[in-house]
Write a protein that holds these residues in place. Structure first.
Motif, PDB file in Angstrom:
ATOM      1  N   MET A  84       1.205   3.255   0.824  1.00 59.25           N
ATOM      2  CA  MET A  84       1.268   1.808   0.607  1.00 59.25           C
ATOM      3  C   MET A  84      -0.028   1.272   0.007  1.00 59.25           C
ATOM      4  O   MET A  84      -0.015   0.284  -0.743  1.00 59.25           O
ATOM      5  N   ALA A  85      -1.159   1.904   0.330  1.00 53.60           N
ATOM      6  CA  ALA A  85      -2.407   1.484  -0.303  1.00 53.60           C
ATOM      7  C   ALA A  85      -2.368   1.760  -1.792  1.00 53.60           C
ATOM      8  O   ALA A  85      -2.869   0.963  -2.603  1.00 53.60           O
ATOM      9  N   GLY A  86      -1.746   2.898  -2.156  1.00 50.94           N
ATOM     10  CA  GLY A  86      -1.603   3.203  -3.580  1.00 50.94           C
ATOM     11  C   GLY A  86      -0.752   2.197  -4.322  1.00 50.94           C
ATOM     12  O   GLY A  86      -0.873   2.044  -5.543  1.00 50.94           O
ATOM     13  N   LEU A  87       0.106   1.504  -3.599  1.00 51.44           N
ATOM     14  CA  LEU A  87       0.909   0.435  -4.202  1.00 51.44           C
ATOM     15  C   LEU A  87       0.146  -0.878  -4.277  1.00 51.44           C
ATOM     16  O   LEU A  87       0.682  -1.889  -4.744  1.00 51.44           O
ATOM     17  N   ASP A  88      -1.082  -0.866  -3.792  1.00 49.46           N
ATOM     18  CA  ASP A  88      -1.960  -2.041  -3.827  1.00 49.46           C
ATOM     19  C   ASP A  88      -1.349  -3.228  -3.087  1.00 49.46           C
ATOM     20  O   ASP A  88      -1.415  -4.371  -3.533  1.00 49.46           O
ATOM     21  N   LEU A  89      -0.773  -2.937  -1.911  1.00 46.87           N
ATOM     22  CA  LEU A  89      -0.240  -4.017  -1.095  1.00 46.87           C
ATOM     23  C   LEU A  89      -1.383  -4.772  -0.429  1.00 46.87           C
ATOM     24  O   LEU A  89      -2.379  -4.174  -0.007  1.00 46.87           O
ATOM     25  N   PRO A  90      -1.264  -6.065  -0.278  1.00 44.64           N
ATOM     26  CA  PRO A  90      -2.274  -6.831   0.457  1.00 44.64           C
ATOM     27  C   PRO A  90      -2.353  -6.329   1.902  1.00 44.64           C
ATOM     28  O   PRO A  90      -1.365  -5.835   2.459  1.00 44.64           O
ATOM     29  N   PRO A  91      -3.506  -6.441   2.557  1.00 42.34           N
ATOM     30  CA  PRO A  91      -3.683  -5.884   3.908  1.00 42.34           C
ATOM     31  C   PRO A  91      -2.631  -6.349   4.913  1.00 42.34           C
ATOM     32  O   PRO A  91      -2.088  -5.535   5.665  1.00 42.34           O
ATOM     33  N   ALA A  92      -2.335  -7.627   4.980  1.00 43.01           N
ATOM     34  CA  ALA A  92      -1.359  -8.109   5.963  1.00 43.01           C
ATOM     35  C   ALA A  92       0.025  -7.548   5.677  1.00 43.01           C
ATOM     36  O   ALA A  92       0.765  -7.167   6.597  1.00 43.01           O
ATOM     37  N   GLN A  93       0.400  -7.474   4.391  1.00 46.71           N
ATOM     38  CA  GLN A  93       1.701  -6.924   4.040  1.00 46.71           C
ATOM     39  C   GLN A  93       1.784  -5.441   4.356  1.00 46.71           C
ATOM     40  O   GLN A  93       2.813  -4.933   4.808  1.00 46.71           O
ATOM     41  N   LEU A  94       0.680  -4.740   4.147  1.00 50.02           N
ATOM     42  CA  LEU A  94       0.663  -3.304   4.463  1.00 50.02           C
ATOM     43  C   LEU A  94       0.899  -3.068   5.945  1.00 50.02           C
ATOM     44  O   LEU A  94       1.685  -2.192   6.333  1.00 50.02           O
TER      45      LEU A  94
END
Length: 834
Positions: A549-559
């Motif tokens: 999910m970090a590789g998808l560059d999700l915002p921290p709260a969404q991750l």
């Protein structure tokens, strides 16, 4: 000691109005009982002692025992009156009768074994008493050292003769069995009564109880004797001389050692020797069992096994283990053969220090040829006994040691080889050697050695299995923990992982760092609640999910929201806490979200102050249905971010606030390097050992990226912009002094910008160069479809661009963004620019 009122009844009669006729084969006489303390002073003086020695209890207690008991010498002339009317006389004793030691040898502590004898007491010139005595050393924590029993020999003979027949003369004392009961007014009386069969091994427990009961009934100590009893300690009169008894025992010992039939006349001596030998070996094995296996550490257990047998059982003990056992690997398969490597893991000996070190060093590995007794022991799994190592055998053994002559160390010695087995598999063996002057190993030693090896093998196997499990757990944990480079774009990173030492080496704590588009870095620390393989497996799944999910560059709260949903699908058996932060070195900002984790510490470079970042705590991952919030925190170059799991700051019985305060204080402490800073925190919080929980620690120094190290351009959705992009990159690289990177950078920028212009929809294309630890080039557009490598045929006009990028770039990738996608590549900077 004495109970009730003593009456001067004739020996063999009940102390009371009624009398009991003497037994036809046994009799009783009053017995004097004296206890001597460790200072040689009388601490107990029975009524029988008062009557026999004509001294009252008050006069005897506290006096030196040699002055009062039947030893060679004369009572001092200034002795106090004895209450019996002998105030104008003195008492003396003749020299001890017989060749053995006198009572004085027991009184001064020279003898550690029971003794007996006879002496004559002169009260007045015309009054002589023949005294029989027995001395029993007392072993224990109390002050008593010696128990002395004494009786009137004339009265004993008279009583026995009256109760049997006229032929029973003085020879009856050959079979005297002293029996006594001590009452509670004497310290340790109960213990001595219980030990009566131990003092007299020929007496059964039932016989002991009968005698004690009779003495209690009589109310005073007695001497019981029987023509059918034999006792281990008898006076020296009327019995074989001590030298003769010693010779008989030696003959019996030689017969037993040689395995020969024991003659009937030596049967008693042989039985005594066998009983003593068996008891000694049982005591030895019991001591060994208590000395080994005190821990599950394999190295320590090996040393304990070797030291347990030296010097009591052997003079030299060498321990050899199979290679797999030493390495802590799985159970060794198959029967050992001539190729099996045996590691010498311990060597204990009583020789002068260093004598064995050079010739037989610990740590050496070697095989053993088939013709040796060692090979026989390891393949059969049975002890091998070599009474004496001959010159020939010594030469054969020494031939295995190249350029080292081991013969002087082994020739002439007795050798016993015992296998160390577990579940019928030979893990190793021990070589036991005795000096030539010691008795050779015999069959009983072989049995003892086998039992010793069985116990040691079990302990070693337990330690081996524990070591194997530890290695497996450590390997699993290491495979799950990421290998993070020390430097990423705009930050330096140091980490520590400490497994819990009390509940296993596998846990659910983890940390990670993920490279993100825009030279950003995601920093994460998490903790799955619980320990063991299940927690570790859950941790591995969550960590993989965070990376994806970090590789998808999700915002921290969404991750964290997505991670919570995943945990719900995986099951509700585990909860986890997680702290996720994104560092943007260009914007100088941290973007953080928290799921039930302890807050991070931020150390400001400007003044060295440290503080806990105020974050919404959130619920742990796996709770479900709870929103997560994020905050943005500005940071400056040189600031340090410290993230850890609660195992570092939680201490049983203390508020977690104390640990967090210590974390802040230790994080602010100046350090020469990032590693030193981590070690300072570990030491300050006492996480060096004895922890029940794992500890994961991640520290990032936020160095940032200077504005002049970043160049950005906006490009229209026009193919002509591709040439402008190449020119801009070429010019910028020359300005940065990177002319060698111009050609590959131009070619790859041309391919990425061409694709972006072709696939963008409405927004301009963005081109950015970042000079950090590498040269980073990013191209953004508003198309959400990620590019993929394709195989282009000879006639295809497209599909070669990413192939060129993949070939020339140090690293490349693509990720979605909120507005579209980013395709990027990196080139390695020359050494002087890093």
């Amino acid at each position: 000691m004495d109970h009730g009122t003593e009456r001067d009844a004739p020996p063999g009669h009940r102390a009371g109005p009624d009398t009991v006729p003497a037994d036809p084969v046994t009799g009783r006489v009053p017995l004097a009982v004296v206890v001597v303390d460790r200072d040689g002073l009388v601490s107990h003086w029975s009524r029988g002692a008062r009557r026999l020695f004509a001294l009252s209890k008050e006069e005897a207690i506290g006096r030196p025992a040699p002055d009062l008991l039947p030893v060679s010498g004369v009572l001092p002339e200034d002795a106090e009156p004895d209450g019996a009317g002998h105030n104008d006389s003195y008492r003396s004793y003749t020299a001890h009768d017989g060749p053995g030691p006198g009572l004085e040898s027991s009184l001064d502590g020279r003898l550690s074994y029971p003794a007996a004898g006879r002496a004559r007491l002169t009260v007045r010139a015309d009054d002589r008493v023949d005294v029989l005595w027995w001395a029993y050393p007392l072993v224990g924590p109390g002050p008593e050292r010696l128990l002395v029993l004494a009786a009137d020999a004339d009265g004993l003979r008279r009583d026995y003769a009256d109760g049997t027949d006229d032929s029973a003369g003085p020879a009856v004392v050959e079979r005297i069995a002293p029996a006594f009961a001590l009452h509670t007014d004497f310290p340790g009386a109960d213990e001595l009564a219980r030990r009566l069969p131990e003092i007299l091994p020929s007496m059964s427990v039932g016989e002991s109880a009968r005698i004690v009961a009779q003495v209690l009934e009589l109310g005073y100590p007695v001497l019981e004797f029987s023509r059918h009893d034999r006792v281990p300690v008898t006076p020296d009169w009327g019995v074989p001389r001590r030298a003769e008894r010693r010779a008989r025992r030696e003959r019996a010992a030689r017969a037993l050692a040689a395995g020969e039939p024991v003659p009937d006349e030596l049967r008693d001596e042989a039985e005594d020797l066998e009983y003593a030998a068996v008891r000694e070996r049982l005591e030895f094995l019991n001591e060994v069992s208590g000395a080994i296996g005190t821990s599950l550490d394999l190295s320590r257990t090996i040393v304990e096994v070797s030291r347990a047998v030296v010097p009591r059982f052997t003079d030299v003990a060498g321990t050899y283990l199979r290679e797999q056992v030493v390495a802590g690997e799985g159970f060794p398969d198959g029967v050992p053969d001539t190729t099996t490597m045996w590691h010498r893991v311990a060597l204990e000996h009583t020789d002068e220090p260093g004598r064995w070190d050079d010739v037989v060093p610990v740590g050496e590995a070697m095989p053993f040829p088939a013709h040796t007794p060692f090979f026989q022991c390891m393949t059969t799994g049975e002890p091998v006994l070599v009474p004496r190592i001959t010159e020939e055998m010594g030469h054969a053994i020494a031939s295995q040691f190249e350029k080292r002559d081991i013969r002087p160390l082994i020739t002439g010695r007795s050798m016993l080889l015992v296998p160390l087995k577990a579940r019928t598999v030979v893990l190793g063996f021990m070589i036991l050697l005795r000096h030539p002057e010691r008795p050779v190993f015999n069959d009983m030693d072989r049995v003892t050695g086998a039992e010793l090896a069985a116990r040691a093998g079990l302990v070693l196997d337990n330690a081996r299995m524990y070591t194997h499990q530890e290695n497996v757990a450590e390997t699993l944990q290491d495979s799950m923990l990421p290998h993070i480079p020390a430097r990423l774009a705009g930050c330096d990173i140091a980490t520590r992982y400490l497994p819990g030492t009390l509940l296993g080496r596998v846990g659910g704590d983890w940390f990670d760092a993920v490279k993100l588009p825009g030279a950003r870095t995601a920093l994460v620390v998490g903790d799955v609640m619980g320990h063991g393989l299940n927690s570790a497996a859950m941790m591995g799944q969550l960590r993989t999910a965070v990376q994806t999910m970090a590789g998808l560059d999700l915002p921290p709260a969404q991750l964290l929201r997505n991670l919570d949903d995943l945990a719900q699908r995986l099951g509700d058996t585990h909860l986890a806490t997680c702290l996720y932060a994104v560092y943007d070195p260009i914007a100088g900002e941290l973007h953080l979200a928290n799921a039930g984790h302890i807050p991070p510490v931020l150390v400001r470079a400007e003044d060295g102050a440290s503080e806990l970042i105020d974050l919404p705590t959130g619920a742990p991952i796996g709770v479900g249905g709870v929103p997560f919030e994020s905050v943005r925190v500005p940071v400056a170059p040189g600031d340090r971010l410290v993230m850890c799991t609660d195992g570092l700051v939680e201490v049983r019985g203390e508020d977690i606030g104390v640990g967090l305060a210590t974390l802040c204080e230790s994080a602010a402490h100046p350090a020469a390097s990032m590693d030193d800073a981590c070690d300072t925190i570990i030491r300050a919080l006492g996480a060096g050992g004895g922890r029940k929980d794992d500890v994961a620690l991640l520290m990032a120094r936020l160095t940032g990226i200077e504005p002049d190290a970043v160049a950005e351009w906006r490009l229209a959705r026009d193919p002509a912009e591709v040439g402008r992009a190449r020119a801009a990159v070429r010019e910028q690289l020359h300005d940065w002094g990177l002319p060698k990177l111009v050609a590959p950078a131009e070619l790859m920028v041309s391919e990425l910008v061409t694709n972006a212009v072709r696939h963008s929809h409405a927004r301009p294309v963005a081109l950015r160069l970042v000079r950090a630890d590498t040269l980073l080039c990013e191209v953004d557009d508003d198309d959400h479809e990620l590019p993929a490598l394709k195989s282009a045929g000879p006639g295809d006009e497209t599909g070669r661009g990413l192939r060129v990028v993949s070939t020339l770039a140090r690293e490349w990738g693509a990720s979605r963004t909120g507005a579209g996608k980013t395709v990027w590549f990196e080139l390695t900077l020359p050494a002087r620019h890093r």
